[in-house]
Design a protein around this motif. Structure first.
Motif, PDB file in Angstrom:
ATOM      1  N   ILE A   1    -137.693  13.932  44.600  1.00 47.81           N
ATOM      2  CA  ILE A   1    -138.481  14.590  45.626  1.00 47.81           C
ATOM      3  C   ILE A   1    -139.052  15.904  45.087  1.00 47.81           C
ATOM      4  CG2 ILE A   1    -136.403  15.684  46.600  1.00 47.81           C
ATOM      5  CD1 ILE A   1    -137.653  15.378  49.384  1.00 47.81           C
ATOM      6  N   THR A   2    -140.265  16.219  45.475  1.00 45.54           N
ATOM      7  CA  THR A   2    -140.868  17.481  45.046  1.00 45.54           C
ATOM      8  C   THR A   2    -140.406  18.601  45.980  1.00 45.54           C
ATOM      9  OG1 THR A   2    -142.824  17.296  46.459  1.00 45.54           O
ATOM     10  CG2 THR A   2    -142.933  16.261  44.245  1.00 45.54           C
ATOM     11  N   VAL A   3    -140.590  19.830  45.528  1.00 40.88           N
ATOM     12  CA  VAL A   3    -140.196  20.966  46.376  1.00 40.88           C
ATOM     13  C   VAL A   3    -141.075  21.035  47.618  1.00 40.88           C
ATOM     14  CG1 VAL A   3    -139.054  22.330  44.602  1.00 40.88           C
ATOM     15  CG2 VAL A   3    -141.515  22.572  44.924  1.00 40.88           C
ATOM     16  N   GLY A   4    -142.322  20.613  47.495  1.00 42.95           N
ATOM     17  CA  GLY A   4    -143.206  20.582  48.662  1.00 42.95           C
ATOM     18  C   GLY A   4    -142.694  19.620  49.724  1.00 42.95           C
ATOM     19  N   GLU A   5    -142.284  18.423  49.286  1.00 44.51           N
ATOM     20  CA  GLU A   5    -141.718  17.439  50.220  1.00 44.51           C
ATOM     21  C   GLU A   5    -140.439  17.980  50.854  1.00 44.51           C
ATOM     22  OE1 GLU A   5    -141.902  13.053  48.808  1.00 44.51           O
ATOM     23  OE2 GLU A   5    -141.931  14.287  46.986  1.00 44.51           O
ATOM     24  N   LEU A   6    -139.587  18.585  50.030  1.00 46.05           N
ATOM     25  CA  LEU A   6    -138.337  19.134  50.542  1.00 46.05           C
ATOM     26  C   LEU A   6    -138.603  20.198  51.598  1.00 46.05           C
ATOM     27  CD1 LEU A   6    -135.256  19.507  50.525  1.00 46.05           C
ATOM     28  CD2 LEU A   6    -135.582  21.164  48.671  1.00 46.05           C
ATOM     29  N   LYS A   7    -139.507  21.110  51.301  1.00 48.80           N
ATOM     30  CA  LYS A   7    -139.814  22.187  52.243  1.00 48.80           C
ATOM     31  C   LYS A   7    -140.302  21.619  53.573  1.00 48.80           C
ATOM     32  CE  LYS A   7    -142.157  26.535  52.695  1.00 48.80           C
ATOM     33  NZ  LYS A   7    -142.121  27.773  52.015  1.00 48.80           N
ATOM     34  N   ALA A   8    -141.161  20.626  53.516  1.00 51.87           N
ATOM     35  CA  ALA A   8    -141.673  19.996  54.738  1.00 51.87           C
ATOM     36  C   ALA A   8    -140.550  19.320  55.516  1.00 51.87           C
ATOM     37  CB  ALA A   8    -142.763  18.981  54.386  1.00 51.87           C
ATOM     38  N   ARG A   9    -139.685  18.632  54.818  1.00 47.58           N
ATOM     39  CA  ARG A   9    -138.585  17.931  55.496  1.00 47.58           C
ATOM     40  C   ARG A   9    -137.583  18.905  56.091  1.00 47.58           C
ATOM     41  NH1 ARG A   9    -136.496  12.797  52.563  1.00 47.58           N
ATOM     42  NH2 ARG A   9    -135.500  12.691  54.597  1.00 47.58           N
ATOM     43  N   LEU A  10    -137.311  20.005  55.393  1.00 47.60           N
ATOM     44  CA  LEU A  10    -136.414  21.020  55.950  1.00 47.60           C
ATOM     45  C   LEU A  10    -137.029  21.652  57.198  1.00 47.60           C
ATOM     46  CD1 LEU A  10    -135.123  22.802  52.706  1.00 47.60           C
ATOM     47  CD2 LEU A  10    -133.799  21.357  54.252  1.00 47.60           C
ATOM     48  N   SER A  11    -138.329  21.908  57.176  1.00 52.29           N
ATOM     49  CA  SER A  11    -138.984  22.534  58.329  1.00 52.29           C
ATOM     50  C   SER A  11    -138.997  21.601  59.537  1.00 52.29           C
ATOM     51  CB  SER A  11    -140.400  22.992  57.982  1.00 52.29           C
ATOM     52  OG  SER A  11    -141.244  21.889  57.793  1.00 52.29           O
ATOM     53  N   ARG A  12    -138.972  20.296  59.289  1.00 51.83           N
ATOM     54  CA  ARG A  12    -138.926  19.316  60.386  1.00 51.83           C
ATOM     55  C   ARG A  12    -137.486  18.989  60.798  1.00 51.83           C
ATOM     56  NH1 ARG A  12    -143.137  16.733  57.147  1.00 51.83           N
ATOM     57  NH2 ARG A  12    -141.581  15.259  56.366  1.00 51.83           N
ATOM     58  N   ASN A  13    -136.516  19.631  60.155  1.00 55.07           N
ATOM     59  CA  ASN A  13    -135.091  19.387  60.446  1.00 55.07           C
ATOM     60  C   ASN A  13    -134.732  17.910  60.320  1.00 55.07           C
ATOM     61  OD1 ASN A  13    -134.337  22.105  60.978  1.00 55.07           O
ATOM     62  ND2 ASN A  13    -135.320  21.928  62.982  1.00 55.07           N
TER      63      ASN A  13
ATOM     64  N   ARG B   1    -131.574  11.487  45.851  1.00 56.97           N
ATOM     65  CA  ARG B   1    -132.824  12.017  45.304  1.00 56.97           C
ATOM     66  C   ARG B   1    -132.581  13.396  44.707  1.00 56.97           C
ATOM     67  NH1 ARG B   1    -137.434  11.355  49.650  1.00 56.97           N
ATOM     68  NH2 ARG B   1    -138.729  11.174  47.814  1.00 56.97           N
ATOM     69  N   ASN B   2    -133.239  13.649  43.587  1.00 55.29           N
ATOM     70  CA  ASN B   2    -133.148  14.926  42.899  1.00 55.29           C
ATOM     71  C   ASN B   2    -134.381  15.764  43.248  1.00 55.29           C
ATOM     72  OD1 ASN B   2    -132.578  16.965  41.014  1.00 55.29           O
ATOM     73  ND2 ASN B   2    -133.522  15.826  39.341  1.00 55.29           N
ATOM     74  N   VAL B   3    -134.180  17.062  43.491  1.00 61.20           N
ATOM     75  CA  VAL B   3    -135.303  17.966  43.735  1.00 61.20           C
ATOM     76  C   VAL B   3    -135.879  18.387  42.386  1.00 61.20           C
ATOM     77  CG1 VAL B   3    -136.036  20.154  44.748  1.00 61.20           C
ATOM     78  CG2 VAL B   3    -134.273  18.780  45.898  1.00 61.20           C
ATOM     79  N   LEU B   4    -137.083  17.967  42.113  1.00 61.12           N
ATOM     80  CA  LEU B   4    -137.739  18.266  40.835  1.00 61.12           C
ATOM     81  C   LEU B   4    -138.042  19.756  40.734  1.00 61.12           C
ATOM     82  CD1 LEU B   4    -140.158  15.213  40.814  1.00 61.12           C
ATOM     83  CD2 LEU B   4    -138.045  15.462  39.507  1.00 61.12           C
ATOM     84  N   GLY B   5    -137.564  20.378  39.671  1.00 63.29           N
ATOM     85  CA  GLY B   5    -137.804  21.802  39.461  1.00 63.29           C
ATOM     86  C   GLY B   5    -136.794  22.726  40.108  1.00 63.29           C
ATOM     87  N   GLY B   6    -135.945  22.185  40.966  1.00 64.42           N
ATOM     88  CA  GLY B   6    -134.865  22.958  41.573  1.00 64.42           C
ATOM     89  C   GLY B   6    -135.317  24.152  42.392  1.00 64.42           C
TER      90      GLY B   6
END
Length: 101
Positions: free
Chosen positions: A4-16, A86-91
């Motif tokens: 998963i990219t950091v952009g995807e992660l950020k979006a998913r975290l914001s949507r809880n 899933r691994n967060v790419l770039g951490g």
């Protein structure tokens, strides 16, 4: 599963969205900067598998400083029968640089 990219992660975290969010950095790194994930340092992961057993069929997203340790954690968990890892790419480095944009 794909990483998963950091952009995807950020979006998913914001949507809880629901997933286990795991940080495999050392405790001192986690204390300095964290995103609210469960902290289990990579070296302790083999001893903490019982705590993760309930998430075996659920999505687990793992991050670290740059993506290397979390990649190792992903491979380890998948070898132990966890399928949706899933691994967060770039951490966290990439995550924080995304926030600075």
């Amino acid at each position: 599963m794909e990483d998963i990219t950091v952009g995807e992660l950020k979006a998913r975290l914001s949507r809880n969205e629901e997933f286990l969010f795991l940080d495999v950095r050392e405790e001192y790194e986690y204390e300095d900067d964290n995103l609210g994930a469960l902290n289990i340092p990579l070296g302790e992961l083999p001893d903490k598998l019982d705590e993760l057993e309930a998430y075996k069929g659920k999505e687990i997203i793992i991050h670290c400083r740059s993506g290397a340790r979390s990649g190792n954690a992903k491979n380890f968990l998948m070898a132990k029968g966890f399928e949706k890892v899933r691994n967060v790419l770039g951490g966290i480095l990439a995550y924080r640089s995304l926030e600075e944009e």
